[in-house]
Motif scaffolding. Structure first.
Motif, PDB file in Angstrom:
ATOM      1  N   SER A  45      12.086   3.361  -9.121  1.00 27.02           N
ATOM      2  CA  SER A  45      13.374   2.929  -8.593  1.00 27.02           C
ATOM      3  C   SER A  45      13.298   1.453  -8.228  1.00 27.02           C
ATOM      4  N   ASN A  46      14.472   0.821  -8.126  1.00 28.54           N
ATOM      5  CA  ASN A  46      14.474  -0.632  -7.988  1.00 28.54           C
ATOM      6  C   ASN A  46      14.048  -1.105  -6.598  1.00 28.54           C
ATOM      7  N   GLY A  47      14.364  -0.327  -5.559  1.00 26.91           N
ATOM      8  CA  GLY A  47      14.079  -0.766  -4.204  1.00 26.91           C
ATOM      9  C   GLY A  47      15.126  -1.745  -3.718  1.00 26.91           C
ATOM     10  N   ASN A  48      15.779  -1.419  -2.616  1.00 24.78           N
ATOM     11  CA  ASN A  48      16.814  -2.281  -2.046  1.00 24.78           C
ATOM     12  C   ASN A  48      16.276  -3.071  -0.863  1.00 24.78           C
ATOM     13  N   PRO A  49      16.661  -4.359  -0.753  1.00 28.05           N
ATOM     14  CA  PRO A  49      17.445  -5.144  -1.705  1.00 28.05           C
ATOM     15  C   PRO A  49      16.621  -5.570  -2.911  1.00 28.05           C
ATOM     16  N   ILE A  50      17.283  -6.109  -3.939  1.00 31.40           N
ATOM     17  CA  ILE A  50      16.540  -6.511  -5.135  1.00 31.40           C
ATOM     18  C   ILE A  50      15.776  -7.808  -4.898  1.00 31.40           C
ATOM     19  N   THR A  51      16.156  -8.561  -3.875  1.00 32.40           N
ATOM     20  CA  THR A  51      15.433  -9.746  -3.435  1.00 32.40           C
ATOM     21  C   THR A  51      15.684  -9.933  -1.947  1.00 32.40           C
ATOM     22  N   ASP A  52      14.725 -10.495  -1.238  1.00 32.99           N
ATOM     23  CA  ASP A  52      14.914 -10.757   0.193  1.00 32.99           C
ATOM     24  C   ASP A  52      15.714 -12.026   0.449  1.00 32.99           C
ATOM     25  N   GLU A  53      15.972 -12.809  -0.586  1.00 34.31           N
ATOM     26  CA  GLU A  53      16.773 -14.020  -0.419  1.00 34.31           C
ATOM     27  C   GLU A  53      18.212 -13.650  -0.096  1.00 34.31           C
ATOM     28  N   TYR A  64      26.418  -4.271  -4.589  1.00 34.68           N
ATOM     29  CA  TYR A  64      27.114  -4.708  -3.389  1.00 34.68           C
ATOM     30  C   TYR A  64      26.183  -5.510  -2.486  1.00 34.68           C
ATOM     31  N   HIS A  65      26.747  -6.125  -1.456  1.00 32.95           N
ATOM     32  CA  HIS A  65      25.891  -6.752  -0.451  1.00 32.95           C
ATOM     33  C   HIS A  65      26.011  -5.998   0.866  1.00 32.95           C
ATOM     34  N   ARG A  66      24.973  -6.120   1.678  1.00 27.64           N
ATOM     35  CA  ARG A  66      24.971  -5.507   3.001  1.00 27.64           C
ATOM     36  C   ARG A  66      24.171  -6.378   3.959  1.00 27.64           C
ATOM     37  N   ARG A  67      24.343  -6.094   5.248  1.00 22.86           N
ATOM     38  CA  ARG A  67      23.656  -6.849   6.289  1.00 22.86           C
ATOM     39  C   ARG A  67      22.427  -6.077   6.772  1.00 22.86           C
ATOM     40  N   PRO A  68      21.235  -6.648   6.576  1.00 28.27           N
ATOM     41  CA  PRO A  68      20.033  -5.952   7.044  1.00 28.27           C
ATOM     42  C   PRO A  68      20.027  -5.825   8.566  1.00 28.27           C
ATOM     43  N   ILE A  69      19.280  -4.863   9.038  1.00 30.86           N
ATOM     44  CA  ILE A  69      19.050  -4.683  10.478  1.00 30.86           C
ATOM     45  C   ILE A  69      17.575  -4.973  10.764  1.00 30.86           C
ATOM     46  N   PRO A  70      17.250  -5.921  11.665  1.00 35.53           N
ATOM     47  CA  PRO A  70      18.166  -6.780  12.422  1.00 35.53           C
ATOM     48  C   PRO A  70      18.782  -7.860  11.531  1.00 35.53           C
ATOM     49  N   VAL A 108      22.314  -9.376   1.658  1.00 30.33           N
ATOM     50  CA  VAL A 108      21.385  -9.166   0.546  1.00 30.33           C
ATOM     51  C   VAL A 108      22.030  -8.254  -0.493  1.00 30.33           C
ATOM     52  N   ILE A 109      21.533  -8.348  -1.744  1.00 33.91           N
ATOM     53  CA  ILE A 109      22.092  -7.591  -2.862  1.00 33.91           C
ATOM     54  C   ILE A 109      21.397  -6.245  -3.005  1.00 33.91           C
ATOM     55  N   CYS A 110      22.193  -5.195  -3.165  1.00 31.94           N
ATOM     56  CA  CYS A 110      21.646  -3.843  -3.304  1.00 31.94           C
ATOM     57  C   CYS A 110      22.363  -3.082  -4.423  1.00 31.94           C
ATOM     58  N   LEU A 111      21.666  -2.067  -4.940  1.00 25.11           N
ATOM     59  CA  LEU A 111      22.212  -1.187  -5.969  1.00 25.11           C
ATOM     60  C   LEU A 111      22.066   0.255  -5.495  1.00 25.11           C
ATOM     61  N   ASP A 112      23.146   1.028  -5.586  1.00 27.10           N
ATOM     62  CA  ASP A 112      23.073   2.449  -5.281  1.00 27.10           C
ATOM     63  C   ASP A 112      24.011   3.220  -6.206  1.00 27.10           C
ATOM     64  N   LYS A 113      23.785   4.520  -6.295  1.00 26.77           N
ATOM     65  CA  LYS A 113      24.554   5.363  -7.201  1.00 26.77           C
ATOM     66  C   LYS A 113      26.025   5.422  -6.803  1.00 26.77           C
ATOM     67  N   LEU A 114      26.879   5.456  -7.820  1.00 25.38           N
ATOM     68  CA  LEU A 114      28.304   5.712  -7.638  1.00 25.38           C
ATOM     69  C   LEU A 114      28.597   7.007  -8.381  1.00 25.38           C
ATOM     70  N   GLU A 115      28.959   8.054  -7.638  1.00 25.93           N
ATOM     71  CA  GLU A 115      29.136   9.377  -8.230  1.00 25.93           C
ATOM     72  C   GLU A 115      30.557   9.882  -8.010  1.00 25.93           C
ATOM     73  N   PHE A 116      30.955  10.853  -8.850  1.00 30.53           N
ATOM     74  CA  PHE A 116      32.332  11.327  -8.869  1.00 30.53           C
ATOM     75  C   PHE A 116      32.405  12.829  -8.597  1.00 30.53           C
ATOM     76  N   THR A 132      20.751   3.302   0.413  1.00 35.69           N
ATOM     77  CA  THR A 132      19.363   3.751   0.425  1.00 35.69           C
ATOM     78  C   THR A 132      18.417   2.557   0.391  1.00 35.69           C
ATOM     79  N   TRP A 133      17.147   2.831   0.725  1.00 31.89           N
ATOM     80  CA  TRP A 133      16.088   1.855   0.498  1.00 31.89           C
ATOM     81  C   TRP A 133      15.604   1.932  -0.948  1.00 31.89           C
ATOM     82  N   GLU A 134      15.719   3.121  -1.553  1.00 31.46           N
ATOM     83  CA  GLU A 134      15.153   3.328  -2.896  1.00 31.46           C
ATOM     84  C   GLU A 134      15.984   2.681  -4.001  1.00 31.46           C
ATOM     85  N   GLY A 135      17.297   2.662  -3.833  1.00 31.97           N
ATOM     86  CA  GLY A 135      18.159   2.087  -4.860  1.00 31.97           C
ATOM     87  C   GLY A 135      18.357   3.034  -6.022  1.00 31.97           C
TER      88      GLY A 135
END
Length: 338
Positions: free
Chosen positions: A24-32, A292-298, A306-314, A326-329
């Motif tokens: 799996s890709n691991g979220n985020p795809i970069t720490d930048e 999408y992007h999200r705000r890490p904690i803290p 940071v940029i993240c990828l997660d499943k979009l299901e119907f 997720t952390w796994e992506g």
């Protein structure tokens, strides 16, 4: 010294091998810090075009990321910056890209226009009097891109929509629809063939307002099984209220039936303020991914995203299930199985 170098080399090789074997890709795809990512697929390669997230006076270039497997991402630095856009002075953000006639058209917001510009550019006035949505073009997805018009495509307010956050959607009949707008107003236009302007609607207006309930910014659309999914961001982009909602329609022009929120602050400790997204369809199994992007904690700063990828299901009726951060992506694209 030789022993140290040898050990370092072995560690690097082992790390690279491990990265290649991740499932799996691991979220985020970069720490930048990046935000507002638009995902795209060109020549069987996944691409992500985000905002470089920083103070406005530093946010003056775009980087891009590409991957064959959704796991290993290559960074393409400065695909465009202020040296290619003569009218850019303050803030470059929210890219959107589309391929047409073998060229790659990158749309972007610039200069953070804060009030209507009714009299054109006046160099003696504040820079916020001039700006809006621009276009750059390149022969390759990684650029280099160059300014197409030498001026904004849209430089003023229509229907009270700030000229930012554009998205270009190519419909099945070849029409290129242009969604855009901030300040809680969304407009829809039709680009002309050479992307130099817009085709008026039947009423004679260049843009019609299509603002759905709750809309703030960040419009996006995709087509699945004959259904048009219109999506947008709600809440405040600087805090944890940021989230993604969507509607469904039978055509790109609506009417749009709001369905609800599908991405928002996690109840756990993963992240807050998830939004300004895009959607891509996997090449290996044709499932969908939310980019999408999200705000890490803290969270360290207003611009810490940071940029993240997660499943979009119907669901069986075509509605979208809530997206789980997720952390796994997402799983590795195994087409090449390397």
């Amino acid at each position: 010294m030789i022993k140290f170098l040898t050990s370092s080399l072995l560690f690097a090789l082992a790390f690279n091998a491990l990265a290649q074997n991740h499932s799996s890709n691991g979220n985020p795809i970069t720490d930048e810090w990046y935000a507002d990512p638009e995902g795209a697929i060109f020549d069987s390669t996944y691409w992500i075009y985000p905002t470089y997230s920083d103070d406005y006076e530093k946010q003056l270039h775009f980087d891009a990321f590409s991957s064959k497997d959704l796991i290993n991402w290559q960074k393409h630095e400065r695909i465009i910056d202020t040296s290619q856009i003569s009218w850019l002075r303050q803030a470059l953000w929210a890219p959107s890209i589309i391929e047409k006639n073998g060229r790659y058209w990158l749309f972007f917001g610039a200069n953070d226009v804060q009030r209507p510009s009714r009299n054109g550019y006046d160099p003696n006035n504040d820079i916020n009097h001039y700006g809006g949505i621009g276009i750059a073009v390149a022969d390759q997805p990684a650029g280099p891109f160059e300014d197409y018009l030498g001026k904004p495509l849209i430089d003023t307010f229509y229907n009270d929509a700030q000229p930012i956050d554009q998205f270009v959607f190519k419909d099945v009949d070849g029409t290129h629809y242009f969604f855009y707008g901030g300040w809680s107003h969304c407009n829809l236009g039709k680009l002309n063939d050479d992307f130099t302007g817009f085709i008026p609607w039947e009423e004679g207006n260049l843009f019609k307002e299509i603002t759905p309930e709750g809309y703030v910014e960040g419009p996006f659309m995709f087509l699945r099984d004959g259904v048009y999914y219109f999506m947008w961001s709600e809440g405040g982009w600087t805090n944890g209220t940021y989230r993604v909602a969507y509607a469904m329609a039978e055509s790109a022009t609506g009417p749009y039936e709001r369905k609800g929120v599908i991405l928002q602050t996690s109840e756990g400790d993963i992240a807050t303020g998830a939004g300004h997204h895009s959607v891509i369809q996997r090449l290996d199994n044709h499932e969908y991914i939310m980019v999408y992007h999200r705000r890490p904690i803290p969270n360290e700063d207003r611009d810490h995203r940071v940029i993240c990828l997660d499943k979009l299901e119907f669901n069986s009726d075509g509605t979208i299930k809530p997206v789980v951060m997720t952390w796994e992506g997402v799983e590795k694209d195994t087409r090449n199985n390397n």
